[in-house]
Write a protein that holds these residues in place. Structure first.
Motif, PDB file in Angstrom:
ATOM      1  N   THR A 173       4.106  -1.335  12.678  1.00 10.92           N
ATOM      2  CA  THR A 173       3.928  -2.360  11.495  1.00 10.92           C
ATOM      3  C   THR A 173       3.855  -1.453  10.277  1.00 10.92           C
ATOM      4  N   ALA A 174       2.730  -0.513  10.261  1.00  7.81           N
ATOM      5  CA  ALA A 174       2.605   0.235   9.108  1.00  7.81           C
ATOM      6  C   ALA A 174       3.825   1.303   8.796  1.00  7.81           C
ATOM      7  N   ALA A 175       4.630   1.553   9.959  1.00  7.31           N
ATOM      8  CA  ALA A 175       5.550   2.498   9.654  1.00  7.31           C
ATOM      9  C   ALA A 175       6.861   1.620   9.179  1.00  7.31           C
ATOM     10  N   ILE A 192       3.863  11.072   4.176  1.00  7.42           N
ATOM     11  CA  ILE A 192       3.172   9.638   4.624  1.00  7.42           C
ATOM     12  C   ILE A 192       3.388   9.448   5.850  1.00  7.42           C
ATOM     13  N   PHE A 193       2.233   8.790   6.694  1.00 14.58           N
ATOM     14  CA  PHE A 193       2.371   8.377   8.094  1.00 14.58           C
ATOM     15  C   PHE A 193       1.936   7.042   8.238  1.00 14.58           C
ATOM     16  N   VAL A 240       0.838  -1.273   0.131  1.00 16.72           N
ATOM     17  CA  VAL A 240       0.026   0.104  -0.047  1.00 16.72           C
ATOM     18  C   VAL A 240       0.934   1.313   0.190  1.00 16.72           C
ATOM     19  N   ALA A 241       2.057   1.451   0.835  1.00 20.20           N
ATOM     20  CA  ALA A 241       2.714   2.351   1.087  1.00 20.20           C
ATOM     21  C   ALA A 241       3.455   2.580  -0.653  1.00 20.20           C
ATOM     22  N   ASN A 271       4.470   6.070  -4.761  1.00 17.68           N
ATOM     23  CA  ASN A 271       4.520   6.166  -6.438  1.00 17.68           C
ATOM     24  C   ASN A 271       3.926   7.400  -6.981  1.00 17.68           C
ATOM     25  N   LYS A 272       3.084   7.940  -6.296  1.00 15.70           N
ATOM     26  CA  LYS A 272       2.197   9.182  -6.913  1.00 15.70           C
ATOM     27  C   LYS A 272       3.122  10.334  -6.872  1.00 15.70           C
TER      28      LYS A 272
END
Length: 129
Positions: free
Chosen positions: A32-34, A26-27, A13-14, A19-20
């Motif tokens: 786990t997300a970081a 981004i946060f 997802v990141a 890529n945009k």
């Protein structure tokens, strides 16, 4: 981020977000997300601590991977909880419960840290692995 968080799913997802062409920041809302953001950056190399020149990433938590990324400038900074205070307040609350006292919701501190302050006396004890 995905509903189930694994580093791999978060990295996918990141990567899509990073890529945009118009992504400026981004946060990662948990460890786990970081770490997923940092994993995505392994291939993209777009994160940095210079707004306008790189995508600025901020995380939440203080694991070894996040701390190293903050220290080396890949991640701009992060928020950490206060585990020492949380433990103290938990014991204090349990004592009140054991004595039959009424208890309420408890607010605990959190701290912003970056490469400049992560070794400060107030911050460092809260940066756990």
């Amino acid at each position: 981020m995905p509903t189930q968080t694994t580093v791999e799913l978060c990295a996918t997802v990141a990567s899509n977000i990073m890529n945009k062409a118009d992504t400026i920041a981004i946060f990662g809302s948990n460890q786990t997300a970081a770490e997923g953001i940092l994993t995505a950056n392994t291939n993209l190399s777009v994160l940095g601590d210079t707004p306008g020149e790189s995508i600025v990433a901020v995380g939440f938590d203080a694991g070894a991977t996040i701390k190293e990324a903050v220290r080396n400038g890949t991640m701009y900074g992060a928020i950490t909880q206060s585990p020492v205070e949380m433990g103290y307040l938990t014991v204090k609350t349990l004592c009140k419960i054991a004595q039959g006292e009424e208890v309420e919701d408890i607010s605990t501190d959190c701290y912003w840290y970056d490469a400049d302050n992560m070794d400060d006396e107030e911050i460092a004890p809260n940066l756990y692995d």
